[in-house]
Scaffold this active site. Structure first.
Site, short mmCIF file in Angstrom:
data_model
loop_
_atom_site.label_atom_id
_atom_site.label_comp_id
_atom_site.label_asym_id
_atom_site.label_seq_id
_atom_site.Cartn_x
_atom_site.Cartn_y
_atom_site.Cartn_z
N ASP A 90 -3.25 4.35 2.75
CA ASP A 90 -3.59 4.66 4.14
C ASP A 90 -3.32 6.13 4.37
O ASP A 90 -2.21 6.60 4.19
CB ASP A 90 -2.71 3.84 5.11
CG ASP A 90 -3.21 2.41 5.28
OD1 ASP A 90 -4.32 2.10 4.82
OD2 ASP A 90 -2.48 1.62 5.90
N ASP A 126 0.86 -1.18 0.00
CA ASP A 126 0.00 0.00 0.00
C ASP A 126 0.89 1.23 0.00
O ASP A 126 2.12 1.11 -0.05
CB ASP A 126 -0.94 -0.01 1.22
CG ASP A 126 -0.20 0.20 2.54
OD1 ASP A 126 1.05 0.29 2.54
OD2 ASP A 126 -0.88 0.30 3.57
N ASP A 174 1.39 4.70 2.34
CA ASP A 174 0.99 5.30 3.62
C ASP A 174 1.35 6.79 3.66
O ASP A 174 2.49 7.15 3.37
CB ASP A 174 1.72 4.59 4.77
CG ASP A 174 1.51 3.09 4.76
OD1 ASP A 174 0.44 2.64 5.18
OD2 ASP A 174 2.42 2.36 4.32
P1 TTP Z 1 1.89 -1.22 6.63
O1 TTP Z 1 1.47 -0.30 5.56
O2 TTP Z 1 0.98 -2.36 6.92
O3 TTP Z 1 3.33 -1.86 6.40
P2 TTP Z 1 4.60 -1.32 5.63
O4 TTP Z 1 4.34 0.01 5.00
O5 TTP Z 1 5.71 -1.42 6.58
O6 TTP Z 1 4.79 -2.44 4.56
P3 TTP Z 1 4.20 -2.47 3.06
O7 TTP Z 1 5.32 -1.95 2.22
O8 TTP Z 1 3.92 -3.91 2.76
O9 TTP Z 1 2.98 -1.62 3.01
O10 TTP Z 1 2.07 -0.45 7.99
C1 TTP Z 1 2.87 0.73 8.09
C2 TTP Z 1 3.01 1.11 9.52
O11 TTP Z 1 1.79 1.57 10.03
C3 TTP Z 1 3.44 -0.07 10.37
O12 TTP Z 1 4.49 0.32 11.21
C4 TTP Z 1 2.28 -0.33 11.22
C5 TTP Z 1 1.68 1.05 11.32
N1 TTP Z 1 0.33 1.12 11.86
C6 TTP Z 1 -0.75 0.38 11.40
O13 TTP Z 1 -0.64 -0.37 10.44
N2 TTP Z 1 -1.95 0.49 12.03
C7 TTP Z 1 -2.12 1.33 13.08
O14 TTP Z 1 -3.24 1.42 13.62
C8 TTP Z 1 -0.98 2.10 13.52
C9 TTP Z 1 -1.09 3.05 14.67
C10 TTP Z 1 0.20 1.96 12.89
MN MN Z 2 2.62 0.34 3.82
MN MN Z 3 -0.43 0.76 5.56
#
Ligand code: TTP
Ligand code: MN
Ligand code: MN
Ligand code: MN
Length: 352
Positions: free
Chosen positions: A276, A204, A206
């Protein structure tokens, strides 16, 4: 007297937040195996076992070279009996029978497919499996009621499974950035998650959004979402001419998790991507930045360190000193590490 470097044990600190871990992994075969067992445990609602495997994998990721001999692991933290058996199996036989049989099990395969649908967690997937649903076709045929997120997730399943590239992430950053600037000119947007840690692909994208004036971030998210939606519908006809990528639609789900669709100008195809979006007041920005940069295990370990070693509670909103009974302010990640008595670890070394 011989000094065989092969049996010099590795040494690493006990918490992942005390270790520098880049994306370079000398033990990918071992960590992939342990991560698969972690994933299986998490999908089976055995979080304790899942964390144990994640911690073991993180220790191996932090090692400066490949493990070739079990004796090198003597004294390393977080390596329980189960993880050690898996490692031994792989070092001796090239594979772990437990990992292979898990990978091939119908239940694991079904859990992976079903939880791969945006909006479907392990509990829902488990219920469906008990009702005989093991794949997407069976789900479509079953007449199960799906919520809005799950409907979108099922519709865009293949797109969402496909990794997002850094180039796509930057293109989406440009669009969200323009949208943010339109609804709130002084607001700031940062790319967090894996891309901030230096990853070249992600599941995703973020984003963290804030405003330099405390309180001005209130109401920003709904404004942003409706700006994106309205803007997109009025440009729909000219969509391919306007920019490299453009949102077709964007809807907030669970208030901050979103799914967006855009046209990739090069392929002229629609592509759905998970985005996100998090909005944070400036007073909490450093905590949100630290909390949303990851990795997930690094975050978990930071909170464990704070609680067990410092008597503090860390979240992506604040740091609270349990003994003094007060919140500790911080305006940068560096300050938070300092308050926690930890050496600062930059984002690209938080890949635990
Ligand atoms: P992700 O987007 O799930 O993971 P990532 O970006 O590390 O890996 P990818 O490349 O596969 O997307 O999560 C990013 C961060 O957000 C991770 O440290 C967890 C954090 N997070 C949540 O996912 N949910 C929450 O409610 C909070 C507070 C943080
Ligand atoms: Mn991510
Ligand atoms: Mn995420
Ligand atoms: Mn929260």
């Amino acid at each position: 007297l011989m000094n065989d470097s092969e049996v010099t044990p590795f040494s690493v600190p006990g918490y992942a937040c005390q270790r520098r871990c880049t994306l370079e992994n000398h033990n990918a075969v071992l960590t992939d195996a342990l991560s698969l067992l972690a994933e299986n445990a998490e999908l089976s609602d055995e979080d304790g076992r899942g964390v144990a495997f994640r911690r073991a994998a993180a220790v191996l990721k932090a090692l400066p070279s490949a493990v070739t001999n079990m004796s090198q692991l003597t004294g390393l933290p977080c390596l329980g009996g189960h993880s050690l058996r898996v490692i031994k199996d792989i070092l001796e036989n090239g594979t772990s029978s437990e990992v292979e049989s898990t990978k091939e099990s119908e239940r694991f395969k079904a859990l992976k497919v079903l939880t791969g649908i945006f909006g479907v967690g392990s509990k829902t997937a488990d219920r469906w499996i008990r009702e005989g649903i093991h794949n997407l076709q069976q789900l479509r045929d079953s007449g199960q009621t799906l919520n809005r997120a799950q409907q979108a997730g099922l519709e865009h399943y293949d797109d969402i499974k496909q990794p997002v590239s850094l180039a796509e992430a930057e293109a989406i950053r440009g669009i969200v950035g323009r949208a943010v600037a339109s609804v709130s000119p002084e607001a700031q947007i940062v790319l967090t998650g894996g891309f901030r840690r230096g990853k070249l692909t992600g599941h995703d994208v973020d984003f963290l959004i804030t405003h330099p004036e405390e309180g001005s971030e209130v109401g920003l998210m709904p404004k942003l979402v409706s700006w994106l939606e309205s803007r997109v519908s009025c440009h729909l006809q000219n969509v391919l001419l306007i920019c490299d990528v453009i949102f077709l639609l964007m809807f907030a789900l669970f208030c901050r998790f979103s799914l967006c669709c855009f046209i990739d100008k090069q392929t002229r195809r629609w592509r759905a991507v998970r985005v996100d979006l998090v909005v944070s007041p400036i007073s909490q920005f450093a905590f949100a930045l630290l909390g949303w940069t990851g990795s997930k295990l690094f975050e978990r370990e930071l909170r464990r360190w704070a609680g067990h070693e410092k008597g503090m509670s860390l979240s992506s909103h604040a740091l609270y000193d349990n003994k003094q009974g007060r919140y500790i302010r911080a305006s940068s990640e560096e300050e938070i590490f300092a308050h926690l008595g930890l050496e600062f670890i930059p984002p690209n070394e938080r890949n635990a």
